[in-house]
Scaffold this motif. Structure first.
Motif, PDB file in Angstrom:
ATOM      1  N   MET A   1       0.852  -1.195   0.000  1.00 51.94           N
ATOM      2  CA  MET A   1       0.000   0.000   0.000  1.00 51.94           C
ATOM      3  C   MET A   1       0.880   1.234   0.000  1.00 51.94           C
ATOM      4  N   ALA A   2       0.355   2.359  -0.512  1.00 50.89           N
ATOM      5  CA  ALA A   2       1.137   3.586  -0.642  1.00 50.89           C
ATOM      6  C   ALA A   2       1.455   4.157   0.726  1.00 50.89           C
ATOM      7  N   THR A   3       2.588   4.863   0.814  1.00 50.83           N
ATOM      8  CA  THR A   3       3.001   5.471   2.082  1.00 50.83           C
ATOM      9  C   THR A   3       3.183   6.952   1.900  1.00 50.83           C
ATOM     10  N   ASN A   4       3.319   7.666   3.031  1.00 55.41           N
ATOM     11  CA  ASN A   4       3.554   9.104   2.980  1.00 55.41           C
ATOM     12  C   ASN A   4       4.989   9.382   2.589  1.00 55.41           C
ATOM     13  N   ALA A   5       5.239  10.661   2.158  1.00 54.28           N
ATOM     14  CA  ALA A   5       6.580  11.050   1.737  1.00 54.28           C
ATOM     15  C   ALA A   5       7.582  10.864   2.865  1.00 54.28           C
ATOM     16  N   SER A   6       7.133  11.067   4.122  1.00 51.68           N
ATOM     17  CA  SER A   6       8.038  10.947   5.252  1.00 51.68           C
ATOM     18  C   SER A   6       8.503   9.517   5.450  1.00 51.68           C
ATOM     19  N   ASP A   7       7.793   8.503   4.869  1.00 50.87           N
ATOM     20  CA  ASP A   7       8.148   7.099   5.016  1.00 50.87           C
ATOM     21  C   ASP A   7       8.934   6.588   3.830  1.00 50.87           C
ATOM     22  N   ARG A   8       9.332   7.440   2.881  1.00 53.34           N
ATOM     23  CA  ARG A   8       9.908   6.977   1.620  1.00 53.34           C
ATOM     24  C   ARG A   8      11.352   6.504   1.759  1.00 53.34           C
ATOM     25  N   GLU A 104       2.224   8.854  -9.469  1.00 48.49           N
ATOM     26  CA  GLU A 104       2.632   9.866 -10.452  1.00 48.49           C
ATOM     27  C   GLU A 104       3.394   9.179 -11.581  1.00 48.49           C
ATOM     28  N   THR A 105       2.636   8.672 -12.566  1.00 49.96           N
ATOM     29  CA  THR A 105       3.216   7.903 -13.668  1.00 49.96           C
ATOM     30  C   THR A 105       4.262   8.699 -14.428  1.00 49.96           C
ATOM     31  N   SER A 106       3.937   9.958 -14.750  1.00 52.69           N
ATOM     32  CA  SER A 106       4.855  10.774 -15.545  1.00 52.69           C
ATOM     33  C   SER A 106       6.190  10.941 -14.834  1.00 52.69           C
ATOM     34  N   LEU A 107       6.178  11.093 -13.515  1.00 54.25           N
ATOM     35  CA  LEU A 107       7.414  11.271 -12.743  1.00 54.25           C
ATOM     36  C   LEU A 107       8.307  10.042 -12.876  1.00 54.25           C
ATOM     37  N   ILE A 108       7.723   8.849 -12.771  1.00 55.97           N
ATOM     38  CA  ILE A 108       8.492   7.608 -12.873  1.00 55.97           C
ATOM     39  C   ILE A 108       9.027   7.435 -14.283  1.00 55.97           C
ATOM     40  N   ASP A 109       8.139   7.569 -15.284  1.00 56.42           N
ATOM     41  CA  ASP A 109       8.552   7.342 -16.673  1.00 56.42           C
ATOM     42  C   ASP A 109       9.652   8.299 -17.105  1.00 56.42           C
ATOM     43  N   THR A 110       9.633   9.534 -16.622  1.00 59.25           N
ATOM     44  CA  THR A 110      10.548  10.557 -17.112  1.00 59.25           C
ATOM     45  C   THR A 110      11.852  10.607 -16.330  1.00 59.25           C
ATOM     46  N   PHE A 111      11.804  10.444 -15.000  1.00 57.76           N
ATOM     47  CA  PHE A 111      12.995  10.720 -14.195  1.00 57.76           C
ATOM     48  C   PHE A 111      13.470   9.549 -13.332  1.00 57.76           C
ATOM     49  N   VAL A 112      12.778   8.427 -13.332  1.00 58.03           N
ATOM     50  CA  VAL A 112      13.205   7.274 -12.535  1.00 58.03           C
ATOM     51  C   VAL A 112      13.574   6.093 -13.429  1.00 58.03           C
ATOM     52  N   SER A 580      16.162  18.133  -9.713  1.00 53.32           N
ATOM     53  CA  SER A 580      15.452  19.416  -9.689  1.00 53.32           C
ATOM     54  C   SER A 580      14.067  19.268  -9.073  1.00 53.32           C
ATOM     55  N   HIS A 581      13.370  18.190  -9.399  1.00 54.19           N
ATOM     56  CA  HIS A 581      12.027  17.958  -8.855  1.00 54.19           C
ATOM     57  C   HIS A 581      12.076  17.276  -7.490  1.00 54.19           C
ATOM     58  N   GLU A 582      13.307  17.038  -6.995  1.00 56.32           N
ATOM     59  CA  GLU A 582      13.484  16.368  -5.698  1.00 56.32           C
ATOM     60  C   GLU A 582      12.711  15.055  -5.658  1.00 56.32           C
ATOM     61  N   VAL A 583      12.813  14.315  -6.766  1.00 53.85           N
ATOM     62  CA  VAL A 583      12.108  13.028  -6.863  1.00 53.85           C
ATOM     63  C   VAL A 583      12.603  12.072  -5.782  1.00 53.85           C
ATOM     64  N   TYR A 584      13.872  12.216  -5.378  1.00 53.09           N
ATOM     65  CA  TYR A 584      14.436  11.327  -4.372  1.00 53.09           C
ATOM     66  C   TYR A 584      13.678  11.389  -3.049  1.00 53.09           C
ATOM     67  N   GLU A 585      12.968  12.510  -2.798  1.00 53.45           N
ATOM     68  CA  GLU A 585      12.162  12.605  -1.579  1.00 53.45           C
ATOM     69  C   GLU A 585      10.971  11.650  -1.634  1.00 53.45           C
ATOM     70  N   GLU A 586      10.458  11.408  -2.845  1.00 56.32           N
ATOM     71  CA  GLU A 586       9.287  10.539  -3.031  1.00 56.32           C
ATOM     72  C   GLU A 586       9.693   9.124  -3.439  1.00 56.32           C
ATOM     73  N   VAL A 587      10.660   9.039  -4.357  1.00 60.21           N
ATOM     74  CA  VAL A 587      11.043   7.740  -4.933  1.00 60.21           C
ATOM     75  C   VAL A 587      12.564   7.619  -4.872  1.00 60.21           C
ATOM     76  N   PRO A 588      13.117   6.927  -3.881  1.00 59.23           N
ATOM     77  CA  PRO A 588      14.581   6.811  -3.750  1.00 59.23           C
ATOM     78  C   PRO A 588      15.159   5.705  -4.625  1.00 59.23           C
ATOM     79  N   PHE A 589      14.633   5.542  -5.849  1.00 59.11           N
ATOM     80  CA  PHE A 589      15.079   4.518  -6.783  1.00 59.11           C
ATOM     81  C   PHE A 589      15.496   5.168  -8.098  1.00 59.11           C
ATOM     82  N   LEU A 590      16.468   4.556  -8.798  1.00 62.74           N
ATOM     83  CA  LEU A 590      16.792   4.893 -10.181  1.00 62.74           C
ATOM     84  C   LEU A 590      17.089   3.603 -10.926  1.00 62.74           C
ATOM     85  N   LEU A 591      16.650   3.521 -12.207  1.00 64.71           N
ATOM     86  CA  LEU A 591      16.828   2.326 -13.021  1.00 64.71           C
ATOM     87  C   LEU A 591      17.585   2.713 -14.286  1.00 64.71           C
TER      88      LEU A 591
END
Length: 642
Positions: A1-8, A104-112, A580-591
């Motif tokens: 299940m989804a979690t808050n940003a503070s739990d990422r 946030e599909t666009s965030l994953i597809d574009t920057f993760v 720039s979008h601080e995606v690492y705060e939400e998604v600490p993954f890169l592929l």
């Protein structure tokens, strides 16, 4: 299940990925620790399928159901948190569900998910609009709508400031008028007092004089009250007329062609259109992947183990390309190259059709968003008018009740005046001297004084009303606050653009030093604005500066860059968006995938650089490229992805 940003944050928790019937994978179960994990193996060993599956569990649009399966799933376990992506085949499509890491599909597809078809990498490769890629996760339309709303508030406030300023400019005149009326009333009071002293000097029969004095005094008071009531009746009648006009205007302004059902309908249509757009994007991406893969296979740039041209021999070698026989890489049957080309051309036409339909859907989505905003604005205006109309109705009812009371009192006083005048007229003695005339003078002066008191009250009321208005300075400060909000909204986009450009340039400078491309002096992005106005559009211009053998520098075009250099720029551009979008705060993954164009030593340096900015980095590499990667990084052989 989804979690808050503070739990990422991963916080050294283990990460487990379980894949069933996704891409080319039947089943895979992989557990890793935070840091870099290298998936090493040859081509067609499901490394890309695995990374696509991970991207789908994070919330991306990649990942697809295995062709021979009815359902599939991806589970991403981070500590106690579980995130899923589920696929289920229906009669004519594949339904996608689950609870991914983020929505946030666009965030994953574009920057993760920085795989081969990543939009940021592709934009650099094709020379597309880089700004559009960076701004993709930002709802610029919503920001513009907020700016327009703030502008409207500012204009209303400016109108209010002008009205208040005009009213306050009347204060000196009104205060002069108030002082003049007070002086007139004081003068009348002196005259009335003088007449009363003369009346008191008359030597009349005490009982008769007392009776006459009482009657005349009562007559004066009654006439004064009667005049006051008449004046108040006129004021209340004028107020009623004004309220009735205001109510009529509100009734006229209440009409609207929209209802709450219209709003819900538009929202439903908008959700359906967005869903259709997402489906089209998935279909287009899948078809493009199929076509490009098969084109590469026909061109010989890809090799599949055990697949060779059919009937190789002298006759085959001299036959035209379109007549050569091939072995189908999916089913193993023998087909001609021409048949494959025709089928790929047909798929290309389907892609064009889907793109056309997607463009129409995007236009429809924009129209629906505009219609939704229009309906919401009209419904809000109707609600405001209804509240104001109820208030006016209440005031009107109160004024009508007051008018009825005043008219009854006016009739009662008129009858009493007639009676008193008759009684005063019957006093013979008062007719024979000047006492009655003096009483009449007092009465007239009292009436005049009442009129002056009424006008003075009106002037004082207007003065109080103006003085109770908000100060021009306060309204001006409020207006400046709105302007500051507008500037802040505009600055959100501007700051993100500047941060993205600065991040790219800084990251690229660092990597060029590390990777040591000999003749690349600098690669940087220039942020350009069409003009100096706050609303001017900006563009990102990519500059590549080479250094010749003689030490001179010159600007190169992207088309003339090597594949390795283009891949490097695309990856750094995607990383700049991630930071720039601080995606690492939400998604600490890169592929990362499809790095073959870059040599092994540079790949190792690139991985170490990316690892500085993310907790979990998955990289798909060929075995020979993986050997150059630092031994401290985890390695997983692709044979576990079966």
């Amino acid at each position: 299940m989804a979690t808050n940003a503070s739990d990422r944050s991963i916080d050294n928790q283990s990460v487990t990925i379980t894949v069933d019937n996704v891409g080319g994978i039947d089943h895979a179960d992989v557990s890793v620790s935070p840091g870099v994990t290298v998936f090493r193996g040859r081509n067609a060993t499901n490394r890309t399928s695995f990374l696509s599956a991970v991207a789908s569990s994070l919330g991306g649009s990649s990942g697809s159901l295995k062709s021979d399966a009815e359902e599939g799933s991806v589970e991403l376990q981070v500590g106690e948190q579980r995130h899923t992506r589920e696929f289920q085949r229906t009669s004519n499509s594949v339904r996608v569900g689950g609870e991914p890491y983020v929505d946030e599909t666009s965030l994953i597809d574009t920057f993760v998910s920085l795989l081969e078809d990543n939009p940021a990498r592709q934009a650099v490769e094709r020379g597309d609009d880089l700004r559009e890629i960076i701004m993709r996760p930002v709802d610029t339309d919503e920001i513009e709508r907020r700016i327009e709303s703030l502008r409207a508030e500012t204009e209303q406030l400016e109108d209010q400031i002008e009205r208040v300023r005009e009213r306050k400019d009347r204060l000196p005149v009104l205060k002069d008028r108030s002082r003049s009326l007070e002086e007139e009333i004081a003068s009348l009071d002196e005259t009335i007092e003088s007449l009363r002293e003369e009346i008191a000097a008359y030597e009349a029969d005490q009982s008769t004089a007392a009776e006459a004095d009482a009657l005349v005094e009562e007559l004066e008071q009654t006439r004064g009250e009667h005049n006051r009531v008449e004046n108040e009746i006129e004021v209340v009648e004028a107020e009623i007329d004004s309220l009735e006009d205001e109510l009529a205007d509100l009734e006229d302004g209440r009409d609207t062609e929209y209802t709450d059902e219209d709003l819900e309908s538009v929202k439903d249509d908008l959700a359906a259109a967005r869903e259709r757009r997402r489906q089209l994007e998935e279909t287009i991406n899948s078809l493009i992947t199929i076509v490009e893969f098969n084109r590469d296979l026909l061109a010989g740039s890809l090799e599949l183990p055990g697949i060779e041209p059919a009937d190789a021999g002298p006759v085959t070698e001299i036959a035209p390309d379109e007549q050569q026989d091939l072995i189908c890489w999916t089913c193993g049957s023998q087909v001609s190259r021409g048949d494959v080309d025709e089928r790929l051309d047909a798929l290309g036409e389907v892609i064009d059709e889907k793109r056309t339909e997607r463009a129409e859907i995007e236009s429809h989505v924009a129209d629906l968003e505009d219609r939704r905003a229009e309906i919401e604005e009209e419904l809000a205006e109707r609600e405001r008018v209804d509240r104001e109309r109820r208030t006016v109705d209440q005031h009107l009812s109160e004024k009508r009740d007051r008018l009825s009371t005043l008219r009854a009192r006016e009739s009662e006083l008129a009858e009493r005046i007639v009676d008193l005048e008759s009684e005063v007229a019957e006093t013979q003695q008062l007719r024979d001297d000047d006492l009655l005339e003096m009483y009449e003078q007092v009465s007239d002066h009292q009436y005049e004084r009442g009129q002056l008191e009424q006008r003075l009250g009106d002037v004082r009321e207007e003065i109080d009303e103006i003085e109770s208005l908000p100060g021009v300075e306060d309204l001006t400060a409020e207006r400046e606050g709105l302007r500051e909000q507008i500037a802040q909204e505009r600055a959100r986009i501007d700051q993100l653009e500047r941060r993205a450009v600065e991040t790219f340039n800084r990251q690229m400078d660092d990597l060029l030093d590390v990777l040591a491309y000999e003749n690349l002096a600098r690669i940087w992005i220039e942020r350009r604005t069409a003009d100096t106005s706050p609303d001017a559009d900006t563009t990102f211009a990519l500059h590549v500066v080479r250094e010749g053998e003689d030490g001179t520098s010159y600007e190169e075009t992207v088309d003339n860059l090597s594949e390795s250099e283009r891949e490097l720029i695309g990856l750094v551009f995607a990383l700049a968006g991630y930071l720039s979008h601080e995606v690492y705060e939400e998604v600490p993954f890169l592929l990362l995938d499809s790095l073959e164009a870059i040599d092994a030593e540079r790949i190792a340096s690139l991985i170490d650089h990316f690892a500085e900015h993310v907790e979990v980095l998955f990289v798909a590499l060929l075995p020979e490229d993986a050997q150059a990667v630092d031994d401290r990084h985890q390695r997983i052989d692709a044979d576990v992805l079966h």
